[in-house]
Design an enzyme around this catalytic site. Structure first.
Site, PDB file in Angstrom:
ATOM      1  N   ASN A  23     -11.039   4.172   5.341  1.00 17.21           N
ATOM      2  CA  ASN A  23     -10.965   4.280   6.797  1.00 17.21           C
ATOM      3  C   ASN A  23     -11.356   5.702   7.185  1.00 17.21           C
ATOM      4  OD1 ASN A  23      -7.984   4.811   5.785  1.00 17.21           O
ATOM      5  ND2 ASN A  23      -8.226   5.971   7.684  1.00 17.21           N
ATOM      6  N   GLU A  49      -7.930   3.555  -2.028  1.00 19.24           N
ATOM      7  CA  GLU A  49      -8.402   3.825  -0.665  1.00 19.24           C
ATOM      8  C   GLU A  49      -8.671   5.322  -0.510  1.00 19.24           C
ATOM      9  OE1 GLU A  49      -6.041   1.806   2.292  1.00 19.24           O
ATOM     10  OE2 GLU A  49      -6.454   3.353   3.767  1.00 19.24           O
ATOM     11  N   LYS A  65       0.867  -1.180   0.000  1.00 17.97           N
ATOM     12  CA  LYS A  65       0.000   0.000   0.000  1.00 17.97           C
ATOM     13  C   LYS A  65       0.901   1.227   0.000  1.00 17.97           C
ATOM     14  CE  LYS A  65      -2.684   2.668   3.359  1.00 17.97           C
ATOM     15  NZ  LYS A  65      -3.812   2.642   4.283  1.00 17.97           N
ATOM     16  N   ASN A 124      -5.766   9.655   1.170  1.00 17.01           N
ATOM     17  CA  ASN A 124      -6.513  10.260   2.280  1.00 17.01           C
ATOM     18  C   ASN A 124      -7.468  11.360   1.821  1.00 17.01           C
ATOM     19  OD1 ASN A 124      -3.814   9.511   4.317  1.00 17.01           O
ATOM     20  ND2 ASN A 124      -5.883   9.018   4.953  1.00 17.01           N
ATOM     21  N   ASP A 155      -3.499   5.233  -1.371  1.00 13.43           N
ATOM     22  CA  ASP A 155      -4.390   5.906  -0.413  1.00 13.43           C
ATOM     23  C   ASP A 155      -3.988   7.369  -0.235  1.00 13.43           C
ATOM     24  OD1 ASP A 155      -5.877   6.799   1.737  1.00 13.43           O
ATOM     25  OD2 ASP A 155      -4.818   5.596   3.234  1.00 13.43           O
ATOM     26  N   HIS A 201      -7.325  -1.060   9.213  1.00  9.87           N
ATOM     27  CA  HIS A 201      -6.582   0.185   9.051  1.00  9.87           C
ATOM     28  C   HIS A 201      -5.542   0.277  10.170  1.00  9.87           C
ATOM     29  CE1 HIS A 201      -6.216   4.403  10.643  1.00  9.87           C
ATOM     30  NE2 HIS A 201      -5.879   4.615   9.389  1.00  9.87           N
ATOM     31  N   ASN A 254      -2.801   3.187  12.198  1.00 10.68           N
ATOM     32  CA  ASN A 254      -2.096   4.443  12.394  1.00 10.68           C
ATOM     33  C   ASN A 254      -0.810   4.055  13.119  1.00 10.68           C
ATOM     34  OD1 ASN A 254      -1.763   7.367  12.929  1.00 10.68           O
ATOM     35  ND2 ASN A 254      -3.909   7.359  12.309  1.00 10.68           N
ATOM     36  N   LYS A 260       1.019   5.234   0.633  1.00 12.49           N
ATOM     37  CA  LYS A 260       0.339   6.433   1.133  1.00 12.49           C
ATOM     38  C   LYS A 260       0.563   7.549   0.127  1.00 12.49           C
ATOM     39  CE  LYS A 260      -1.560   7.039   4.142  1.00 12.49           C
ATOM     40  NZ  LYS A 260      -2.993   7.119   4.444  1.00 12.49           N
ATOM     41  N   ASP A 280     -10.421   0.135  12.246  1.00 12.01           N
ATOM     42  CA  ASP A 280      -9.339   0.437  13.173  1.00 12.01           C
ATOM     43  C   ASP A 280      -9.944   0.146  14.527  1.00 12.01           C
ATOM     44  OD1 ASP A 280      -7.789   1.858  15.109  1.00 12.01           O
ATOM     45  OD2 ASP A 280      -6.823   2.905  13.442  1.00 12.01           O
TER      46      ASP A 280
HETATM   47  O1  GKR Z   1       0.301   7.813   9.341  1.00 11.41           O
HETATM   48  C1  GKR Z   1      -0.152   8.437   8.363  1.00 11.41           C
HETATM   49  O2  GKR Z   1       0.407   9.389   7.847  1.00 11.41           O
HETATM   50  C2  GKR Z   1      -1.435   7.913   7.775  1.00 11.41           C
HETATM   51  O3  GKR Z   1      -1.889   8.744   6.783  1.00 11.41           O
HETATM   52  C3  GKR Z   1      -2.476   7.731   8.834  1.00 11.41           C
HETATM   53  O4  GKR Z   1      -2.582   8.881   9.579  1.00 11.41           O
HETATM   54  C4  GKR Z   1      -3.810   7.313   8.294  1.00 11.41           C
HETATM   55  O5  GKR Z   1      -4.724   7.288   9.336  1.00 11.41           O
HETATM   56  C5  GKR Z   1      -3.866   5.955   7.730  1.00 11.41           C
HETATM   57  O6  GKR Z   1      -2.749   5.241   7.704  1.00 11.41           O
HETATM   58  C6  GKR Z   1      -4.754   5.724   6.538  1.00 11.41           C
HETATM   59  O7  GKR Z   1      -4.762   4.627   6.038  1.00 11.41           O
HETATM   60  O8  GKR Z   1      -5.480   6.624   6.150  1.00 11.41           O
HETATM   61 MG    MG Z   2      -6.425   5.161   4.668  1.00  7.46          MG
END
Ligand code: GKR
Ligand code: MG
Length: 431
Positions: free
Chosen positions: A276, A253, A198, A230, A228, A327, A329, A200, A300
């Site tokens: 999530n 995602e 995955k 966000n 993902d 999910h 963090n 980010k 989560d």
């Molecule tokens: O740790 C991060 O930067 C993630 O973006 C996290 O804050 C998210 O809650 C998470 O991992 C997600 O899947 O959205």
């Molecule tokens: Mg996410």
């Protein structure tokens, strides 16, 4: 044999743990991140441990909660929610708080409260399991698998935190382009054997992130891939990305923010959407499922209110033909153990779970949990099957005590401003 399961003491230990400079759409991770370690002691001298978010707003609720827990039975898991209601009424200042747009979805007071409950629920289950000689998965109805699969959680990242910030050095190096992302993915497979990935996103313009996922697809043909951002993209951008990456993605995602936008994307692409962010409470399920906005919900257990609520979520998803996975963090080994126990009991777990754990070089356990072939073995030892390292806990708590307050609340935008004083959290959609 009789056992006294009465809770005689509860200890809360806020800590700061090292975190690498991982980038996301809001900024960058701070050098240290707060977590809260919960210990519940019974009259028989059994101690159970739990872990949850450690920012001040969670601590404010956890403290009165801990006081009220003393004298109750460690087996009274349903009672934890009643207790949380009482605490919420007492702490109406916190209860009224709503913060829209966080990376964990809309951060309602209800979710804060449930995140606090989850830390205590896990500690109670750990204590109960130890008292009865049963693993947590047995208390949840029994495991249906012996190991739980996790995905490599790739991040764009800098080599170091911005200059002048005291921090632990990590050995991952930088990843700010497709080659860096592929190198990071290779390191993940070599170190832990992960086979699904995955990334980010929401950090660089979508074309760059598309290129990174294409590079991953080329380097790891046939492996499940996810991206993902966000919720950083518009519906239009989400659809463009879906069209470009449709052939290689297991799912997208949270491409766009919120159920209506996700529903619009879902209606126009065959690429499954996971979340999530738009389904984070039971109250959000109906609209999202009715509109067909999501095909996979990532639980989560912290903000869903614990392991038993996660099982209930899985049952609802199963009923509606929606997939479920986990999910993550930033978290430590207690939470990874908890996730693994509950994931082991969920029958239709068709996607590898997320975990930030490889990014955490520090822990509060005497022995860290291990990924073997990308999987964590489900422990059959009583309780969670983990042991607290009191010296490490004291060390990380000391760091929290010594902090002047700037790191006690996670703030990725503030961390970014150390490098770029002009930085403001981008408005959504960013692209
Ligand atoms: O740790 C991060 O930067 C993630 O973006 C996290 O804050 C998210 O809650 C998470 O991992 C997600 O899947 O959205
Ligand atoms: Mg996410």
């Amino acid at each position: 044999m009789t056992r006294d399961l009465t809770i005689t003491a509860v200890h809360l230990t806020p800590i700061l743990v090292a975190d690498p400079p991982l980038l996301n759409t809001q900024g960058v991770h701070q050098p240290y991140t707060p977590r809260l370690i919960v210990e519940v002691e019974t009259a028989d001298g059994v101690t159970g441990v739990g872990e949850t978010y450690g920012d001040a707003k969670y601590l404010e609720l956890a403290r009165p909660f801990a006081d009220k827990l003393v004298g109750r039975q460690v087996s009274d898991l349903n009672g934890l929610f009643t207790l949380a209601d009482e605490v919420a009424v007492d702490s109406s200042r916190v209860f009224g708080q709503v913060d829209v747009g966080g990376l964990r979805g809309v951060q309602t007071a209800d979710k804060l409260r449930l995140s606090v409950v989850s830390g205590f629920e896990v500690a109670c289950l750990d204590a109960l399991g130890k008292a009865l000689g049963l693993p947590v998965h047995a208390l949840l109805g029994g495991k249906v698998r012996d190991a739980v699969e996790y995905s490599a959680y790739l991040f764009y990242k800098w080599a170091d935190h911005p200059e002048g910030v005291a921090s632990e050095k990590d050995d991952w190096g930088a990843a700010v382009d497709p080659a860096g992302v592929v190198a990071q993915a290779r390191a993940f497979t070599e170190r832990y054997g992960f086979t699904s990935f995955k990334l980010k996103g929401g950090v660089f313009p979508p074309e760059e992130e598309i290129a990174a996922v294409k590079a991953l697809a080329e380097a790891f043909p046939g492996h499940p891939l996810r991206l993902d951002p966000n919720g950083a993209w518009s519906v239009e951008t989400s659809l463009k990305v879906a069209a470009e990456l449709g052939d290689v993605l297991e799912y997208l995602e949270d491409p766009a923010l919120g159920t209506p936008a996700m529903a619009e994307v879902a209606a126009k692409t065959g690429v499954p959407l996971a979340t999530n962010m738009c389904v984070t409470t039971f109250a959000e399920i109906q609209e999202a499922f009715t509109k067909g906005a999501v095909q996979v919900v990532l639980s989560d257990h912290h903000y869903w209110g614990g392991l038993r609520n996660t099982q209930q979520l899985a049952a609802v998803c199963r009923t509606f033909g929606v997939g479920v996975s986990m999910h993550s963090n930033t978290h430590l080994g207690i939470s990874l153990a908890a996730m693994t126990h509950v994931a082991a009991t969920v029958p239709d777990l068709h996607h590898a779970c997320d975990s930030h754990y490889p990014w955490q070089s520090e822990d509060v356990l005497t022995e860290r949990l291990a990924f073997d072939g990308g999987k964590v073995a489900v422990s059959d030892a009583p309780g969670l099957g983990v042991a607290l390292d009191r010296e490490r806990l004291a060390f990380l708590h000391r760091r929290w005590l010594d902090d002047d307050g700037t790191l006690r609340d996670r703030d990725d935008a503030a961390a970014m401003r150390v490098a770029d004083p002009e930085w403001v959290t981008p408005s959504v959609p960013r692209w």
